[in-house]
Scaffold this motif. Structure first.
Motif, PDB file in Angstrom:
ATOM      1  N   VAL A 169       0.835  -1.211   0.000  1.00 31.41           N
ATOM      2  CA  VAL A 169       0.000   0.000   0.000  1.00 31.41           C
ATOM      3  C   VAL A 169       0.862   1.250   0.000  1.00 31.41           C
ATOM      4  O   VAL A 169       0.636   2.181  -0.758  1.00 31.41           O
ATOM      5  CB  VAL A 169      -0.955   0.016   1.216  1.00 31.41           C
ATOM      6  CG1 VAL A 169      -1.684   1.360   1.328  1.00 31.41           C
ATOM      7  CG2 VAL A 169      -1.977  -1.125   1.112  1.00 31.41           C
ATOM      8  N   VAL A 170       1.871   1.258   0.863  1.00 34.14           N
ATOM      9  CA  VAL A 170       2.780   2.394   0.983  1.00 34.14           C
ATOM     10  C   VAL A 170       4.150   1.988   0.441  1.00 34.14           C
ATOM     11  O   VAL A 170       4.687   0.934   0.824  1.00 34.14           O
ATOM     12  CB  VAL A 170       2.912   2.847   2.448  1.00 34.14           C
ATOM     13  CG1 VAL A 170       3.941   3.978   2.575  1.00 34.14           C
ATOM     14  CG2 VAL A 170       1.563   3.294   2.995  1.00 34.14           C
ATOM     15  N   GLU A 171       4.700   2.783  -0.443  1.00 35.84           N
ATOM     16  CA  GLU A 171       6.054   2.559  -0.939  1.00 35.84           C
ATOM     17  C   GLU A 171       7.017   2.646   0.255  1.00 35.84           C
ATOM     18  O   GLU A 171       7.056   3.667   0.948  1.00 35.84           O
ATOM     19  CB  GLU A 171       6.389   3.615  -1.988  1.00 35.84           C
ATOM     20  CG  GLU A 171       7.854   3.810  -2.308  1.00 35.84           C
ATOM     21  CD  GLU A 171       8.540   2.531  -2.777  1.00 35.84           C
ATOM     22  OE1 GLU A 171       9.650   2.252  -2.288  1.00 35.84           O
ATOM     23  OE2 GLU A 171       7.954   1.819  -3.620  1.00 35.84           O
ATOM     24  N   TRP A 172       7.771   1.586   0.496  1.00 38.71           N
ATOM     25  CA  TRP A 172       8.558   1.518   1.730  1.00 38.71           C
ATOM     26  C   TRP A 172       9.554   2.664   1.870  1.00 38.71           C
ATOM     27  O   TRP A 172       9.824   3.127   2.978  1.00 38.71           O
ATOM     28  CB  TRP A 172       9.272   0.163   1.848  1.00 38.71           C
ATOM     29  CG  TRP A 172      10.396  -0.070   0.874  1.00 38.71           C
ATOM     30  CD1 TRP A 172      10.327  -0.658  -0.341  1.00 38.71           C
ATOM     31  CD2 TRP A 172      11.774   0.284   1.063  1.00 38.71           C
ATOM     32  NE1 TRP A 172      11.553  -0.696  -0.946  1.00 38.71           N
ATOM     33  CE2 TRP A 172      12.468  -0.132  -0.098  1.00 38.71           C
ATOM     34  CE3 TRP A 172      12.491   0.891   2.101  1.00 38.71           C
ATOM     35  CZ2 TRP A 172      13.842   0.067  -0.242  1.00 38.71           C
ATOM     36  CZ3 TRP A 172      13.861   1.092   1.942  1.00 38.71           C
ATOM     37  CH2 TRP A 172      14.519   0.677   0.792  1.00 38.71           C
ATOM     38  N   ARG A 173      10.085   3.133   0.759  1.00 45.81           N
ATOM     39  CA  ARG A 173      11.069   4.229   0.834  1.00 45.81           C
ATOM     40  C   ARG A 173      10.443   5.505   1.395  1.00 45.81           C
ATOM     41  O   ARG A 173      11.137   6.356   1.957  1.00 45.81           O
ATOM     42  CB  ARG A 173      11.668   4.493  -0.544  1.00 45.81           C
ATOM     43  CG  ARG A 173      12.509   3.338  -1.085  1.00 45.81           C
ATOM     44  CD  ARG A 173      12.961   3.597  -2.503  1.00 45.81           C
ATOM     45  NE  ARG A 173      13.614   2.443  -3.106  1.00 45.81           N
ATOM     46  CZ  ARG A 173      12.981   1.426  -3.692  1.00 45.81           C
ATOM     47  NH1 ARG A 173      11.655   1.439  -3.758  1.00 45.81           N
ATOM     48  NH2 ARG A 173      13.650   0.419  -4.212  1.00 45.81           N
ATOM     49  N   ALA A 174       9.129   5.640   1.234  1.00 49.22           N
ATOM     50  CA  ALA A 174       8.442   6.827   1.742  1.00 49.22           C
ATOM     51  C   ALA A 174       8.267   6.779   3.255  1.00 49.22           C
ATOM     52  O   ALA A 174       7.850   7.764   3.870  1.00 49.22           O
ATOM     53  CB  ALA A 174       7.076   6.971   1.070  1.00 49.22           C
TER      54      ALA A 174
END
Length: 214
Positions: free
Chosen positions: A169-174
């Motif tokens: 769901v969320v781009e991990w780098r973010a």
């Protein structure tokens, strides 16, 4: 989430032996489109360990960050005043972003912050909720300007970042915090929905609550 629940069962003895709290107040914030119901398993575990966890009490997280930040600050400030001491904040997804912003605005009311799969870079731009915000007419560049402005004030309490490269769901780098001075990052293997029942997350949360007061 089902696979995480299944993984939880054989880990129960280990989780039961985690360091215990002594009645410290904890407030847990739900993610986008979720309510306090979503954080019940985590709060039940924290209660078992001896903490006094509460939900945020604001109903469904509708994702309107500009209006939610002052409400969250109010929730945190009032509980800290009632307790007579700073409180610990845990936020799942967008709830983690809001917990961080409360800590930024009223650091004297916050002992520490733990975020679970929380996008702290780019707002919703790097999440699967981006189309929902686009339909609302949200300007991502304006969100980024608002984030940049708030980040001129660093967060002065300990932060624990939990993230997963298989979040979905969320781009991990973010999720990675490269801006604030006292941050620890923990990578787990979990879906975004699974973060709220992951035994790895529960173990990290228990350890961090016990070991990282300011």
């Amino acid at each position: 989430a089902t696979s995480d629940l299944l993984r939880l069962v054989p880990r129960l003895p280990e989780l039961a032996s985690q360091p215990r709290g002594a009645g410290e107040p904890v407030t847990v914030f739900p993610g986008f489109a979720a309510t306090d119901r979503s954080t019940r398993p985590l709060r039940a575990y924290l209660r078992y360990l001896g903490y006094r966890p509460e939900g945020w009490g604001l109903g469904k997280n509708r994702g309107d960050v500009p209006s939610l930040i002052p409400q969250v600050v109010d929730v945190v400030s009032k509980r800290a005043e009632a307790e007579g001491r700073p409180i610990r904040l845990i936020g799942w997804s967008l709830g983690g972003y809001l917990a961080r912003e409360a800590a930024r605005d009223v650091p004297e009311c916050v002992e520490q912050v733990i975020t679970l799969g929380s996008p702290i870079v780019g707002g919703p731009r790097f999440t699967t909720t981006a189309p929902i915000y686009e339909r609302r007419g949200v300007d991502f560049d304006e969100i980024q300007r608002a984030i940049d402005e708030r980040e001129q004030t660093p967060i002065r309490v300990p932060i624990t970042v939990v993230y997963s490269k298989s979040d979905g769901v969320v781009e991990w780098r973010a999720c990675i915090d490269r801006k604030n001075p006292d941050v620890e990052h923990f990578r787990v293997k979990s879906t975004h929905i699974g973060l709220g029942v992951s035994p790895d997350v529960f173990s990290i949360v228990a350890s961090e609550l016990a070991g990282r007061p300011r």
